[in-house]
Design a protein around this motif. Structure first.
Motif, PDB file in Angstrom:
ATOM      1  N   ASP A 135     -13.312  58.560 -74.239  1.00 45.20           N
ATOM      2  CA  ASP A 135     -13.493  57.107 -74.124  1.00 45.20           C
ATOM      3  C   ASP A 135     -14.934  56.711 -73.791  1.00 45.20           C
ATOM      4  O   ASP A 135     -15.218  55.549 -73.513  1.00 45.20           O
ATOM      5  N   ARG A 136     -15.829  57.681 -73.817  1.00 46.35           N
ATOM      6  CA  ARG A 136     -17.261  57.423 -73.602  1.00 46.35           C
ATOM      7  C   ARG A 136     -17.540  56.871 -72.213  1.00 46.35           C
ATOM      8  O   ARG A 136     -18.546  56.198 -71.985  1.00 46.35           O
TER       9      ARG A 136
ATOM     10  N   ALA B 242     -23.878  52.228 -76.254  1.00 44.37           N
ATOM     11  CA  ALA B 242     -25.085  52.102 -77.078  1.00 44.37           C
ATOM     12  C   ALA B 242     -25.200  53.162 -78.168  1.00 44.37           C
ATOM     13  O   ALA B 242     -24.219  53.698 -78.627  1.00 44.37           O
ATOM     14  N   VAL B 243     -26.437  53.482 -78.532  1.00 48.20           N
ATOM     15  CA  VAL B 243     -26.715  54.073 -79.834  1.00 48.20           C
ATOM     16  C   VAL B 243     -26.089  55.443 -80.065  1.00 48.20           C
ATOM     17  O   VAL B 243     -25.836  55.795 -81.210  1.00 48.20           O
ATOM     18  N   ALA B 244     -25.840  56.199 -79.032  1.00 44.78           N
ATOM     19  CA  ALA B 244     -25.358  57.569 -79.238  1.00 44.78           C
ATOM     20  C   ALA B 244     -23.894  57.599 -79.652  1.00 44.78           C
ATOM     21  O   ALA B 244     -23.398  58.631 -80.079  1.00 44.78           O
ATOM     22  N   HIS B 245     -23.174  56.515 -79.508  1.00 48.87           N
ATOM     23  CA  HIS B 245     -21.736  56.562 -79.741  1.00 48.87           C
ATOM     24  C   HIS B 245     -21.310  55.581 -80.821  1.00 48.87           C
ATOM     25  O   HIS B 245     -20.163  55.206 -80.887  1.00 48.87           O
TER      26      HIS B 245
ATOM     27  N   PHE C  79     -16.348  46.547 -69.679  1.00 53.72           N
ATOM     28  CA  PHE C  79     -15.125  46.487 -68.890  1.00 53.72           C
ATOM     29  C   PHE C  79     -15.420  46.356 -67.396  1.00 53.72           C
ATOM     30  O   PHE C  79     -16.477  46.760 -66.910  1.00 53.72           O
ATOM     31  N   ASP C  80     -14.445  45.788 -66.677  1.00 56.90           N
ATOM     32  CA  ASP C  80     -14.620  45.531 -65.250  1.00 56.90           C
ATOM     33  C   ASP C  80     -15.006  46.800 -64.493  1.00 56.90           C
ATOM     34  O   ASP C  80     -15.895  46.792 -63.637  1.00 56.90           O
ATOM     35  N   GLU C  81     -14.309  47.899 -64.803  1.00 59.76           N
ATOM     36  CA  GLU C  81     -14.560  49.163 -64.095  1.00 59.76           C
ATOM     37  C   GLU C  81     -15.992  49.643 -64.315  1.00 59.76           C
ATOM     38  O   GLU C  81     -16.662  50.092 -63.373  1.00 59.76           O
ATOM     39  N   SER C  82     -16.465  49.556 -65.560  1.00 59.02           N
ATOM     40  CA  SER C  82     -17.813  50.017 -65.882  1.00 59.02           C
ATOM     41  C   SER C  82     -18.872  49.114 -65.260  1.00 59.02           C
ATOM     42  O   SER C  82     -19.887  49.596 -64.738  1.00 59.02           O
ATOM     43  N   ALA C  83     -18.653  47.808 -65.335  1.00 55.01           N
ATOM     44  CA  ALA C  83     -19.612  46.873 -64.747  1.00 55.01           C
ATOM     45  C   ALA C  83     -19.783  47.125 -63.257  1.00 55.01           C
ATOM     46  O   ALA C  83     -20.906  47.124 -62.730  1.00 55.01           O
TER      47      ALA C  83
ATOM     48  N   GLY D   7      -4.477  61.661 -69.826  1.00 58.92           N
ATOM     49  CA  GLY D   7      -3.077  61.938 -70.086  1.00 58.92           C
ATOM     50  C   GLY D   7      -2.203  60.703 -70.022  1.00 58.92           C
ATOM     51  O   GLY D   7      -1.214  60.590 -70.749  1.00 58.92           O
ATOM     52  N   ALA D   8      -2.600  59.758 -69.156  1.00 58.96           N
ATOM     53  CA  ALA D   8      -1.794  58.553 -68.961  1.00 58.96           C
ATOM     54  C   ALA D   8      -2.142  57.438 -69.943  1.00 58.96           C
ATOM     55  O   ALA D   8      -1.415  56.448 -70.032  1.00 58.96           O
ATOM     56  N   GLY D   9      -3.252  57.576 -70.658  1.00 55.57           N
ATOM     57  CA  GLY D   9      -3.655  56.549 -71.610  1.00 55.57           C
ATOM     58  C   GLY D   9      -4.386  55.371 -70.992  1.00 55.57           C
ATOM     59  O   GLY D   9      -4.541  54.331 -71.633  1.00 55.57           O
ATOM     60  N   ARG D  10      -4.872  55.519 -69.752  1.00 56.42           N
ATOM     61  CA  ARG D  10      -5.622  54.439 -69.100  1.00 56.42           C
ATOM     62  C   ARG D  10      -7.117  54.598 -69.379  1.00 56.42           C
ATOM     63  O   ARG D  10      -7.930  54.748 -68.466  1.00 56.42           O
ATOM     64  N   LEU D  11      -7.475  54.561 -70.651  1.00 54.81           N
ATOM     65  CA  LEU D  11      -8.848  54.816 -71.041  1.00 54.81           C
ATOM     66  C   LEU D  11      -9.733  53.600 -70.765  1.00 54.81           C
ATOM     67  O   LEU D  11      -9.275  52.459 -70.737  1.00 54.81           O
ATOM     68  N   ILE D  12     -11.025  53.874 -70.555  1.00 53.93           N
ATOM     69  CA  ILE D  12     -12.027  52.817 -70.364  1.00 53.93           C
ATOM     70  C   ILE D  12     -12.985  52.949 -71.535  1.00 53.93           C
ATOM     71  O   ILE D  12     -14.017  53.611 -71.462  1.00 53.93           O
ATOM     72  N   ASP D  13     -12.635  52.337 -72.653  1.00 54.98           N
ATOM     73  CA  ASP D  13     -13.288  52.607 -73.933  1.00 54.98           C
ATOM     74  C   ASP D  13     -14.606  51.854 -74.060  1.00 54.98           C
ATOM     75  O   ASP D  13     -14.653  50.725 -74.520  1.00 54.98           O
ATOM     76  N   GLU D  14     -15.692  52.521 -73.628  1.00 56.18           N
ATOM     77  CA  GLU D  14     -17.024  51.897 -73.656  1.00 56.18           C
ATOM     78  C   GLU D  14     -17.870  52.397 -74.829  1.00 56.18           C
ATOM     79  O   GLU D  14     -19.088  52.460 -74.745  1.00 56.18           O
ATOM     80  N   ALA D  15     -17.228  52.730 -75.934  1.00 61.24           N
ATOM     81  CA  ALA D  15     -17.994  53.272 -77.067  1.00 61.24           C
ATOM     82  C   ALA D  15     -19.041  52.275 -77.564  1.00 61.24           C
ATOM     83  O   ALA D  15     -20.127  52.662 -77.995  1.00 61.24           O
ATOM     84  N   ALA D  16     -18.752  50.980 -77.519  1.00 65.84           N
ATOM     85  CA  ALA D  16     -19.722  49.979 -77.981  1.00 65.84           C
ATOM     86  C   ALA D  16     -20.814  49.759 -76.954  1.00 65.84           C
ATOM     87  O   ALA D  16     -22.001  49.764 -77.270  1.00 65.84           O
ATOM     88  N   ALA D  17     -20.447  49.603 -75.691  1.00 64.04           N
ATOM     89  CA  ALA D  17     -21.431  49.319 -74.660  1.00 64.04           C
ATOM     90  C   ALA D  17     -22.292  50.524 -74.333  1.00 64.04           C
ATOM     91  O   ALA D  17     -23.397  50.389 -73.802  1.00 64.04           O
TER      92      ALA D  17
END
Length: 417
Positions: free
Chosen positions: A346-347, A414-417, A86-90, A402-412
């Motif tokens: 959301d990892r 890597a292995v722990a998630h 995601f843009d935020e994570s990158a 609480g607002a549901g604006r998650l940044i769901d990086e479970a795939a990126a």
């Protein structure tokens, strides 16, 4: 601070290596500080360093219940990358990579940052689709990432087995060439040394046992195993123990803590040129500068504050390593260890001010904390100094759950998630 240089090393060699200064003071706590950081790992020490260097604070303390770098900073597999989806994570992780590239010069301390590349293996059609999505998303964000065929992956990493009859055949890989590794101990020591030179008190064996608030609810200080210390600005950077500390201030955190294991082999001559990760079969591997194969696994399945993990997790990981790299099947393992990782729903991490005035928190990195160290510290220092987030870490707030604006990086992630 005594400067390190080739000339300094030569002079000390001629004098029998005498006269070296201590790298940092063994400070005793003062009655009060302008800011206190709880957690003496890379993130905490880095935060203190940037608060002093970039924001002009000088009366700062770092409180560590054990020893500097004895937590997750010294218990990880040293991988650095920014190929998140995601843009935020990158933006967050590439900010860290850019700081990594100049960190040794900035600290005048060799953190042994090696941009040897990280290869993320695909084993099926789903893996290929996910990684190609990452490649395209990364390129749109200016982050380097490229897709390789199985044969191209083998050419980049010759020990890799791409035989078609494997249980988990390699069908391709995503490669970030700017990614790599650094020496975890050197990162903690370098930040500690540089922060100390700017007047930061690094106080080891000082456990926080309580957090004080005044009549208005604002942070007023901490209770520790070495007495009470006053402050109006408190930053919690304590990884897997964050929930325990935040509860002292009446804050319930969206975190779960798990054991995460790693192990190293006997040392051998340089044979492994990069970092290889496999999300599907939960294994990743690189080679340290001492020659050890550094191997990481996924998290244990249960919540725990233990720094030891279940044996079957390591066994599963080694089975995968032996299939991917048959030449290592006779290698002996020297030691294994565990860390406590704090995982959000959301990892993705939390780098934010809280509802409690004067209280700030940096946590939730899961297995991705080491790679973010300089970026995380820089942004958290900004947040504490300005009492507002930087635009890069603004999305990584507490309100998103609480607002549901998650940044769901479970795939990126890597292995722990």
């Amino acid at each position: 601070m005594q400067k390190f240089s080739a000339l300094t090393l030569a002079k000390k060699a001629l004098s029998g290596q005498k006269g070296w200064d201590r790298q940092w003071r063994n400070a005793a706590p003062k009655p009060a500080y302008e800011a206190i950081i709880v957690g003496g790992g890379g993130h905490g020490l880095g935060t203190a360093y940037y608060l002093a260097k970039k924001h002009g604070l000088r009366n700062i303390a770092v409180l560590e219940k054990g020893w500097i770098g004895g937590g997750n900073t010294g218990r990880n597999t040293t991988i650095i990358r920014s190929n998140y989806l995601f843009d935020e994570s990158a933006a967050l992780y590439d900010h860290a990579v850019k700081l990594w590239e100049g960190l040794s010069a900035d600290l005048n301390y060799n953190v042994m940052f090696s941009q040897r590349g990280v290869l993320m293996l695909a084993h099926n059609v789903h893996d290929e689709q996910v990684f190609k999505r990452h490649v395209h998303a990364n390129r749109l964000n200016g982050v380097d990432n490229e897709w390789l065929s199985a044969s191209e992956a083998r050419a980049f990493c010759p020990p890799l087995n791409i035989a078609p009859g494997m249980r988990h055949a390699v069908t391709g890989a995503a490669l970030q060439r700017r990614a790599g590794t650094a020496r975890h101990d050197a990162v903690a020591w370098g930040y500690a040394r540089a922060a100390d030179a700017l007047g930061v008190d690094i106080i080891q064996n000082c456990e926080v046992t309580g957090i004080d608030r005044d009549a208005t609810g604002r942070i007023s200080g901490v209770q520790t195993s070495r007495g009470a210390i006053a402050t109006r600005r408190l930053g919690i950077v304590a990884a897997g123990n964050t929930s325990v500390l935040m509860a002292m201030a009446g804050q319930r955190m969206p975190l779960e803590s798990y054991p995460l294991q790693a192990l190293v082999s006997e040392p051998v001559k340089p044979i492994f040129p990069c970092v290889v990760m496999s999300n599907t079969i939960h294994a990743y591997i690189s080679q340290s500068d001492k020659g050890e194969l550094v191997i990481g696994a996924g998290t244990d399945a249960y919540i725990s504050y233990s720094q030891r993990g279940a044996l079957h997790i390591s066994a599963h990981t080694l089975e995968a390593i032996c299939e991917l790299f048959p030449m290592f099947r006779r290698m002996r393992m020297l030691r294994n260890w565990g860390g406590i990782v704090d995982v959000t729903p959301d990892r993705s991490p939390i780098i934010a001010k809280t509802d409690v005035p004067g209280l700030y928190v940096n946590c939730g990195w899961g297995t991705g904390g080491f790679k973010a160290t300089p970026g995380s510290a820089d942004l958290f220092a900004y947040t504490m100094a300005k009492d507002e987030p930087h635009k890069i870490n603004a999305p990584f707030n507490l309100e998103r759950f609480g607002a549901g604006r998650l940044i769901d990086e479970a795939a990126a992630a890597a292995v722990a998630h």
